[in-house]
Design a protein around this motif. Structure first.
Motif, short mmCIF file in Angstrom:
data_model
loop_
_atom_site.label_atom_id
_atom_site.label_comp_id
_atom_site.label_asym_id
_atom_site.label_seq_id
_atom_site.Cartn_x
_atom_site.Cartn_y
_atom_site.Cartn_z
N VAL A 44 18.00 2.49 7.86
CA VAL A 44 17.71 3.93 8.06
C VAL A 44 17.18 4.60 6.79
O VAL A 44 16.56 5.66 6.85
N SER A 45 17.42 3.96 5.63
CA SER A 45 16.93 4.54 4.37
C SER A 45 15.66 3.84 3.86
O SER A 45 15.30 4.00 2.69
N TYR A 51 10.17 8.24 2.74
CA TYR A 51 9.11 8.81 1.90
C TYR A 51 7.70 8.50 2.40
O TYR A 51 6.73 8.64 1.65
N GLY A 52 7.59 8.06 3.63
CA GLY A 52 6.27 7.86 4.23
C GLY A 52 5.48 6.73 3.60
O GLY A 52 4.25 6.78 3.56
N GLN A 53 6.18 5.69 3.11
CA GLN A 53 5.46 4.56 2.51
C GLN A 53 4.95 3.67 3.65
O GLN A 53 5.58 2.69 4.05
N PRO A 133 15.79 -0.09 1.34
CA PRO A 133 16.59 1.13 1.44
C PRO A 133 16.60 1.85 0.09
O PRO A 133 16.80 1.20 -0.93
N ARG A 134 16.39 3.14 0.10
CA ARG A 134 16.30 3.87 -1.17
C ARG A 134 16.58 5.34 -0.95
O ARG A 134 16.09 5.92 0.01
N LEU A 135 17.36 5.93 -1.84
CA LEU A 135 17.59 7.36 -1.73
C LEU A 135 16.78 8.12 -2.78
O LEU A 135 16.17 9.15 -2.50
#
Ligand code: PLP
Ligand code: COI
Length: 344
Positions: A44-45, A51-53, A133-135
């Motif tokens: 989910v991240s 970020y639309g990558q 996954p990345r915040l």
């Protein structure tokens, strides 16, 4: 597989038997593989969601007059996707892997290549997404490359039919030094506020440059072409197309410029003021999906102006349309080696 009526297909998704996938993990690309599973198990991240990558492409395979299948200029799509990937800090898909994935998607869905004469084609939608996954705001280092094939008919209703475009100065598609030159999903989402109201009225959008709103940039999913007579009473024409850092370098436009030069036309890429439309005898949108879609009118509601080009496609665009289609369907010599012919 469901029976498909090739003659009534529009630009809609038809579920293919197989898609093709290849992941990039720990610095290595997987071999592309075919799967019937159309769903992703995605965190989910993932950077594509957060970020639309994400970048995508569009290319076609044609069943020719000789029964052979031709994939049109896939290397150009591979190179453009690599530029889009770099533009969004993603790992570019190697050109040979891109080609392998397209050929595998074709081979596994060979029954979805529409018969010659129907006007329908097999469209490939290559997609590249960031899956880490990345915040924190930033790119990831894991990616998924996917090729989704789908048989399609004409983008606009009718095979070679005029469409009306409308100018909207309240929504910009892409900034001068933004991502307009890349084929990334964010550009399309950014244009929905303009395109959806236009589509609701049976029209599409012509976007102007975002800095001055003075020059023509491109259509929402296609480049713009204008045809000018060089002298009033002559049959010498100029092929005009916008120069802009915010538009997608169209492979169709590039092909048409080559063909136009071969037909003896002057080909010019430069800034084009919106008002110059009144000096053009013909105008069109061009792209893989819409091929050449002649424009009958460009409406500028804010200035109360309408530029008209006639209700029927003009002679120059008609000739260019047939010249391109003849190469794609194997009816004329592929002088520029644009098609990869698949014997099947
Ligand atoms: N411009 C935009 C914004 C597009 O979405 C497309 C379609 O791919 C084009 C131009 C035409 O590019 P091409 O001819 O490579 O399909
Ligand atoms: C294309 O012309 O291939 C496109 O991708 C345009 C649009 C359907 C996004």
């Amino acid at each position: 597989m469901k029976e498909i009526d090739w003659n009534i297909l529009g630009f809609h998704y038809t579920e293919p038997e197989y898609i093709v996938r290849a992941g990039f993990h720990d610095g290595v690309w997987e071999e592309p593989y075919a799967t019937q599973d159309k769903y992703l198990h995605l965190h989910v991240s993932a950077t594509c969601l957060q970020y639309g990558q994400e970048a995508f492409e569009g290319l076609k395979a044609f069943r020719g007059i000789d029964g052979k299948i031709r994939i049109f200029r896939w290397r150009e799509n591979a190179r453009r996707m690599a530029r889009s990937a770099e533009g969004l800090y993603m790992k570019p898909v190697p050109e040979e892997l891109f080609g392998k994935a397209i050929r595998l998607a074709l081979e596994k869905n060979i029954d979805l290549v529409p018969p010659y004469g129907t006007g329908a084609t097999l469209y490939f939608r290559p997609l590249l997404i960031g899956t880490t996954p990345r915040l924190g705001v930033g790119p990831g280092q894991d990616f998924e490359f996917i090729v989704i094939p789908s048989p399609i008919g004409p983008y606009y209703p009718g095979k070679f039919h005029c469409t009306t475009f409308v100018v909207n100065r309240h929504v910009d598609r892409a900034a001068p030094f933004g991502t307009g030159q890349f084929k990334v999903g964010g550009n399309y989402a950014a244009s929905f506020r303009a395109t959806e109201p236009a589509h609701a009225q049976g029209m599409d959008c012509l976007f102007l440059d975002a800095r001055y709103h003075r020059y023509i940039d491109e259509c929402s999913a296609a480049n713009f072409i204008g045809i000018k007579k060089l002298k009033v009473e002559s049959f010498q024409y100029e092929y005009l197309t916008p120069r802009s850092s915010a538009i997608l370098p169209s492979i169709t436009n590039d092909s048409l410029m080559t063909l136009a030069k071969e037909m003896g036309m002057k080909v010019t890429r430069r800034h084009i003021r919106l008002e110059e439309l009144s000096e053009m005898s013909e105008a069109a949108a061009c792209g893989t999906a819409c091929v050449i879609s002649p424009i009958d009118k460009v409406i500028d509601p804010e200035r109360g102006k309408t530029y008209s080009f006639g209700a029927e496609p003009g002679p120059v665009l008609t000739e260019l349309y047939h010249a391109l289609k003849d190469i794609q369907y194997g009816r004329s010599e592929d002088r520029h080696h644009w098609c990869e012919v698949i014997e099947n």
